[in-house]
Design a protein around this motif. Structure first.
Motif, PDB file in Angstrom:
ATOM      1  N   ASP A 154      24.342  -3.745 -36.797  1.00 44.05           N
ATOM      2  CA  ASP A 154      24.567  -3.171 -35.470  1.00 44.05           C
ATOM      3  C   ASP A 154      25.884  -3.666 -34.891  1.00 44.05           C
ATOM      4  N   THR A 155      26.958  -3.503 -35.653  1.00 40.50           N
ATOM      5  CA  THR A 155      28.271  -3.934 -35.192  1.00 40.50           C
ATOM      6  C   THR A 155      29.324  -2.974 -35.724  1.00 40.50           C
ATOM      7  N   HIS A 156      30.552  -3.179 -35.303  1.00 43.21           N
ATOM      8  CA  HIS A 156      31.647  -2.317 -35.730  1.00 43.21           C
ATOM      9  C   HIS A 156      32.090  -2.716 -37.149  1.00 43.21           C
ATOM     10  N   ARG A 166      30.551 -12.124 -33.508  1.00 42.65           N
ATOM     11  CA  ARG A 166      30.436 -10.751 -33.998  1.00 42.65           C
ATOM     12  C   ARG A 166      29.452 -10.004 -33.085  1.00 42.65           C
ATOM     13  N   ARG A 168      27.353  -7.054 -30.989  1.00 43.08           N
ATOM     14  CA  ARG A 168      26.690  -5.806 -31.368  1.00 43.08           C
ATOM     15  C   ARG A 168      27.377  -4.627 -30.669  1.00 43.08           C
ATOM     16  N   LEU A 169      26.996  -3.401 -31.123  1.00 48.00           N
ATOM     17  CA  LEU A 169      27.597  -2.198 -30.544  1.00 48.00           C
ATOM     18  C   LEU A 169      27.213  -2.045 -29.088  1.00 48.00           C
TER      19      LEU A 169
END
Length: 252
Positions: A154-156, A166, A168-169
């Protein structure tokens, strides 16, 4: 002294040593008493020296140790000194000769605290991101080709290489980035690089002080070990102290 003795001494003939006869001249000069005296004295002096050396040899302890025994060798009948590897840098020799172990320990503690302070300021994020790390994901059979790592975390996709920080979106959608001048970014980058270089130098300095402290402590223990005979396991170098094995003595 009576007159008779004086007359006898006055009439006493002075005996002189004869020279070499003509028939024996081919044998060289005839030895006189003074020549014999010199030869005899030299003979007795050498005899006394040999007697003294023989006595010292008989009285010598076979377990007696001299450092020169292991620092020299005889090769092809010629005596040679063994060239030792230099295990001290010029700076180490200077500190060991001019300072005591308390000073070295104090300087090492100061360097260690400065390193911890600089590391806490930088948080060592770049080193953490460059470290090799593995994370295993278990998927069902047939999903290997369609597995999306960015979607799973759930990240770029551009943040997948990060080990820390890091988001999440959902957090990225709420994040408002301020406008930062590129010149400020370049200045911060140079400052961070400068701090990393300083940390590297201080780590090297702390390591060198640690080696000096270990060598000085070992030297002190060897000076106090009059009864113990430690065994040398490993020679010292510029980057490490020598290793000795001391016999275990049970204390009462």
């Amino acid at each position: 002294m009576s007159s008779w003795k004086k007359a006898a001494k006055a009439n006493q003939k002075t005996h002189r040593e004869r020279h070499q006869p003509q028939l024996r001249k081919h044998l060289g000069l005839l030895e006189k008493k003074k020549d014999y005296k010199k030869r005899a004295d030299d003979y007795h002096e050498k005899g006394q020296t040999l007697k003294l050396l023989r006595k010292r040899t008989l009285d010598k302890n076979p377990d007696e140790f001299y450092f020169h025994m292991i620092n020299s060798r005889v090769k092809d009948g010629v005596h040679h000194e063994i060239q030792k590897d230099d295990e001290y840098t010029p700076e180490q020799e200077k500190l060991m000769q001019t300072q005591d172990i308390k000073y070295i320990n104090m300087k090492r503690t100061i360097e260690s605290r400065r390193i911890n302070r600089l590391q806490s300021e930088l948080h060592m994020t770049d080193i953490a991101d460059s470290a090799v790390n593995t994370h295993t994901f278990f998927v069902d059979e047939g999903e290997e080709k369609t597995f999306d790592l960015a979607k799973r975390l759930d990240t770029h996709p551009s943040l997948l290489e990060r080990k820390s920080n890091r988001p999440r979106l959902t957090d990225l959608s709420k994040l408002e980035l301020p406008n930062i001048d590129p010149q400020v970014i370049e200045t911060m980058k140079k400052r961070k690089e400068k701090m990393y270089k300083e940390i590297a130098k201080r780590i090297e300095r702390e390591k060198e002080l640690t080696v000096i402290q270990q060598k000085m402590e070992l030297k002190r223990h060897l000076q106090n070990a009059k009864v113990l005979k430690p065994k040398k396991i490993k020679n010292g170098t510029k980057d490490s102290a020598p290793v000795y094995e001391f016999p275990y003595i049970r204390k009462k």
